[in-house]
Design a protein around this motif. Structure first.
Motif, PDB file in Angstrom:
ATOM      1  N   LYS A  89     -14.501  22.352 -17.777  1.00  0.00           N
ATOM      2  CA  LYS A  89     -14.442  21.527 -19.037  1.00  0.00           C
ATOM      3  C   LYS A  89     -15.677  20.923 -19.569  1.00  0.00           C
ATOM      4  CE  LYS A  89      -9.866  21.578 -17.578  1.00  0.00           C
ATOM      5  NZ  LYS A  89     -10.021  21.968 -16.285  1.00  0.00           N
ATOM      6  N   ILE A  94     -13.295  16.123 -20.705  1.00  0.00           N
ATOM      7  CA  ILE A  94     -13.587  15.366 -19.458  1.00  0.00           C
ATOM      8  C   ILE A  94     -13.288  13.857 -20.217  1.00  0.00           C
ATOM      9  CG2 ILE A  94     -14.876  14.282 -17.942  1.00  0.00           C
ATOM     10  CD1 ILE A  94     -16.078  16.968 -17.388  1.00  0.00           C
ATOM     11  N   SER A 188      -3.585  13.845 -16.314  1.00  0.00           N
ATOM     12  CA  SER A 188      -4.329  12.956 -15.121  1.00  0.00           C
ATOM     13  C   SER A 188      -3.202  12.850 -14.151  1.00  0.00           C
ATOM     14  CB  SER A 188      -4.612  11.722 -15.853  1.00  0.00           C
ATOM     15  OG  SER A 188      -3.623  10.920 -16.278  1.00  0.00           O
ATOM     16  N   THR A 281     -12.435  20.213 -12.771  1.00  0.00           N
ATOM     17  CA  THR A 281     -11.681  18.912 -12.772  1.00  0.00           C
ATOM     18  C   THR A 281     -10.657  19.069 -11.613  1.00  0.00           C
ATOM     19  OG1 THR A 281     -10.254  19.662 -14.647  1.00  0.00           O
ATOM     20  CG2 THR A 281     -11.934  18.051 -14.807  1.00  0.00           C
ATOM     21  N   THR A 318      -7.764  11.948  -9.860  1.00  0.00           N
ATOM     22  CA  THR A 318      -8.051  13.180 -10.741  1.00  0.00           C
ATOM     23  C   THR A 318      -9.701  12.748 -10.765  1.00  0.00           C
ATOM     24  OG1 THR A 318      -6.033  13.291 -11.829  1.00  0.00           O
ATOM     25  CG2 THR A 318      -8.060  14.128 -12.593  1.00  0.00           C
ATOM     26  N   ALA A 320     -13.867  14.738 -11.980  1.00  0.00           N
ATOM     27  CA  ALA A 320     -14.444  15.620 -12.644  1.00  0.00           C
ATOM     28  C   ALA A 320     -15.678  15.850 -12.019  1.00  0.00           C
ATOM     29  CB  ALA A 320     -14.769  15.264 -14.278  1.00  0.00           C
TER      30      ALA A 320
END
Length: 333
Positions: A89, A94, A188, A281, A318, A320
């Protein structure tokens, strides 16, 4: 940038822990049934001819990781083997997922004061669904593989995918509320555990260990580490505290859809598995049991519960993968 046909052959299809193959003058690592290529690609396809694999690669500008998941035995390959794309991403993507995650985190914050004895699990579901929709977002779980609800509400020995319904929450219950928010296309996913009323010492300790295990896993989610580093950190801590880690249900990649590659087990060996890259992610979502880690499935085909009737707890974020490490996109205040 690679473009064209890659031929992989004569690599000795044995049940080895790890071996290397030379392709177009570059060495690629094969480990535990996972062959990972790093290149710019829009898609990849493979076919099997005896024990020869042919990889067809088309180029594109954005860097991606193509993970070809194969369970290989001598002269055989399973029909269900398939290609998995892992998209990296951008900062903009993000940021969009973080905005989605802020909606979800806010709902979990509200649930702290909402959940109480006397409510049904359907009332909890309806509360979450209303909050998602008021925020202008979509309840992504509804319709996923036929699932009918905005949330999974799993109580006590239910590990995950509990159906909201007529069950009335009582003092001391442990409820896990899991939902996925789609906000302008950005996903998410977060599950959080709540005690109804007063927690028993057993429930309190289980919750503390599970939440700490989540953050220990998150600490390992950084560029250069491997998926196994996440699982190893979680498993060793949890088992050291006298609990067990569920193995049948694991974390996953997320975005652009709800469930993407790679798989993120909450157990495993350090230094093993797919290498983590900036821009990935994923969800980390350990499910921790007081008894054995094994589960059994309800007749509805969705709800999993502990095989021995013990309690199960879950916390999920969640995140990143950034150059500075893990960034939590569903962080609560």
């Amino acid at each position: 940038m690679l473009n064209g046909i890659l031929l992989l052959k004569d690599i000795g299809f044995a049940d080895e822990e790890m071996f290397n193959a030379n392709i177009d003058g570059k060495t690629w690592e094969f480990r535990r049934g996972i062959l990972t290529f790093n290149f710019s690609a829009v898609h990849a396809e493979f076919l099997v001819e005896n024990i020869t694999l042919y990889f067809f690669v088309s180029s594109r500008k954005k860097l991606a990781i193509v993970q070809i998941s194969c369970i290989i035995r001598k002269n055989t390959i399973k029909e269900e083997d398939r290609i998995h794309m892992i998209t990296l991403k951008s900062d903009r993507e993000i940021q969009a997922m973080e905005e989605s995650g802020a909606i979800l985190a806010g709902i979990h914050e509200e649930l702290r004061g909402f959940i109480k004895p006397g409510l049904t699990t359907m009332e909890v579901n309806n509360f979450v669904q209303a909050r998602i929709e008021v925020a202008g977002a979509i309840c992504e779980q509804i319709g996923f593989e036929g699932y009918e609800y905005a949330t999974c509400t799993s109580v006590n020995d239910e590990i995950c995918h509990g159906f909201p319904g007529k069950y009335v929450l009582k003092d001391g219950d442990l409820i896990k509320v899991d939902t996925v928010v789609n906000y302008n296309g950005a996903m998410s996913d977060s599950c959080w555990s709540y005690v109804v009323g007063e927690a028993t010492p057993e429930v309190k300790r289980l919750m503390e260990v599970t939440e700490k295990a989540l953050y220990l896993g998150i600490e390992q989610a950084k560029p250069g580490n491997r998926v196994g580093d996440i699982g190893h950190a979680i498993q060793t801590y949890v088992e050291g505290e006298g609990f067990s880690v569920v193995r049948e249900f694991i974390g996953h990649g997320i975005g652009p859809t709800m469930h993407e590659s790679p798989s993120i087990p909450h157990y495993g060996d350090a230094g093993k598995g797919l290498r983590l890259k900036e821009g990935m992610t994923i969800t980390i979502e350990p499910m921790v049991n007081t008894g054995v880690w094994k589960s059994k499935m309800d007749d509805n085909g969705w709800t999993a519960r502990t095989k021995d009737g013990g309690l199960s707890c879950q916390f999920e974020h969640t995140i990143a993968i950034t150059k500075d490490g893990a960034k939590v996109l569903t962080q609560q205040k």
